[in-house]
Design an enzyme around this catalytic site. Structure first.
Site, PDB file in Angstrom:
ATOM      1  N   CYS A   1       0.844  -1.202   0.000  1.00 40.04           N
ATOM      2  CA  CYS A   1       0.000   0.000   0.000  1.00 40.04           C
ATOM      3  C   CYS A   1       0.878   1.251   0.000  1.00 40.04           C
ATOM      4  CB  CYS A   1      -0.883  -0.008   1.259  1.00 40.04           C
ATOM      5  SG  CYS A   1      -2.079   1.335   1.298  1.00 40.04           S
TER       6      CYS A   1
ATOM      7  N   GLU B   1      -9.088  -1.271  -2.570  1.00 46.52           N
ATOM      8  CA  GLU B   1      -9.460   0.149  -2.696  1.00 46.52           C
ATOM      9  C   GLU B   1     -10.726   0.481  -1.925  1.00 46.52           C
ATOM     10  OE1 GLU B   1      -6.117   0.122  -4.663  1.00 46.52           O
ATOM     11  OE2 GLU B   1      -7.132   1.751  -3.643  1.00 46.52           O
TER      12      GLU B   1
HETATM   13  O1  LIG Z   1      -4.598   1.496  -2.433  1.00 46.53           O
HETATM   14  C1  LIG Z   1      -3.767   1.419  -3.376  1.00 46.53           C
HETATM   15  N1  LIG Z   1      -2.471   1.470  -3.158  1.00 46.53           N
HETATM   16  O2  LIG Z   1      -2.061   1.604  -1.895  1.00 46.53           O
HETATM   17  C2  LIG Z   1      -1.485   1.445  -4.247  1.00 46.53           C
HETATM   18  C3  LIG Z   1      -0.312   0.526  -3.979  1.00 46.53           C
HETATM   19  N2  LIG Z   1      -0.738  -0.855  -3.784  1.00 46.53           N
HETATM   20  C4  LIG Z   1      -1.089  -1.612  -4.843  1.00 46.53           C
HETATM   21  O3  LIG Z   1      -1.180  -1.167  -5.953  1.00 46.53           O
HETATM   22  C5  LIG Z   1      -1.370  -3.037  -4.549  1.00 46.53           C
HETATM   23  C6  LIG Z   1      -0.320  -3.931  -4.402  1.00 46.53           C
HETATM   24  C7  LIG Z   1      -0.590  -5.271  -4.134  1.00 46.53           C
HETATM   25  C8  LIG Z   1      -1.887  -5.740  -4.018  1.00 46.53           C
HETATM   26  C9  LIG Z   1      -2.921  -4.838  -4.174  1.00 46.53           C
HETATM   27 CL1  LIG Z   1      -4.537  -5.386  -4.029  1.00 46.53          CL
HETATM   28  C10 LIG Z   1      -2.673  -3.491  -4.437  1.00 46.53           C
HETATM   29 CL2  LIG Z   1      -3.961  -2.345  -4.604  1.00 46.53          CL
HETATM   30 NI    NI Z   2      -3.577   0.989  -0.522  1.00 47.45          NI
END
Ligand SMILES: O=CN(O)CCNC(=O)c1cccc(Cl)c1Cl
Ligand code: NI
Length: 183
Positions: A110, A154
């Site tokens: 995240c 999200e």
């Molecule tokens: O809320 C969004 N973020 O924090 C952006 C960075 N994380 C990712 O892109 C991400 C990485 C791994 C698994 C999932 Cl499910 C996600 Cl969403």
């Molecule tokens: Ni996130």
């Protein structure tokens, strides 16, 4: 454009708030914010731009992460069949889901959490989402695989939840027997 300095980090109270519904039809300002979330993800997946501006890559982004406590998310992700899932949505909500669970074998990360927190995040394997698109039109989307996981990550942000809330501290790699592992 959004850069890492605009992303609030764990400990900031907004990340633990339930975000406000966005009034429909959306204002120009809300539409601009939503577009900026989507633009960040595209920029973060472009090696040149990401490198130039020091952007951490993401497959999704939620408005609370830029300290806007409103129900807005953007997702831009390719699924296991090479199908692109690219969305900018207001007021997304899960209206139904599978009993079956799924998790990313590589765990989750995240932008609002600076450290790596290893472990499986068990989520629904398939979900149906209702939301409003950028023009305010109601849409319904059925998702599975990585897009379904990203949407749940999200939508959790809109309810003050973080991915590590689901990781079992004692045994972070508890492979749930019925759950599907997604690589
Ligand atoms: O809320 C969004 N973020 O924090 C952006 C960075 N994380 C990712 O892109 C991400 C990485 C791994 C698994 C999932 Cl499910 C996600 Cl969403
Ligand atoms: Ni996130």
């Amino acid at each position: 454009m959004i850069t890492m300095k605009d992303i609030i980090r764990d400990g900031h109270p907004t990340l633990r708030k339930v975000a406000e519904d966005v009034k429909m039809p959306p204002s120009k300002e809300d539409q601009e914010i939503l577009k900026s979330l989507h633009e960040y993800i595209l920029n973060s997946q472009d090696p040149e731009i990401a490198n130039k501006y020091g952007l951490r890559p993401g497959i999704g982004l939620a408005a609370p992460q830029i300290n806007v406590s409103k129900k807005m998310i953007a997702v831009h992700v390719i699924d296991e069949k090479e199908q692109l899932h690219s969305y900018m949505l207001f007021n997304p909500r899960i209206v139904s889901h599978s009993v079956e669970k799924a998790y990313l074998s590589s765990g989750e990360g995240c932008l609002s959490v600076d450290e790596v927190i290893p472990g499986y995040v068990h989520r629904y394997a398939r979900i149906t989402v209702k939301a409003n698109d950028i023009d305010g039109k109601e849409i319904k989307i059925r998702l599975k695989g990585l897009p379904a996981i990203a949407f749940q990550h999200e939508i959790d942000h809109l309810h003050g939840k973080m991915f590590y809330d689901y990781i079992d501290e004692k045994n972070p790699f508890t492979p749930m027997d019925q759950a599907i592992a997604i690589d």
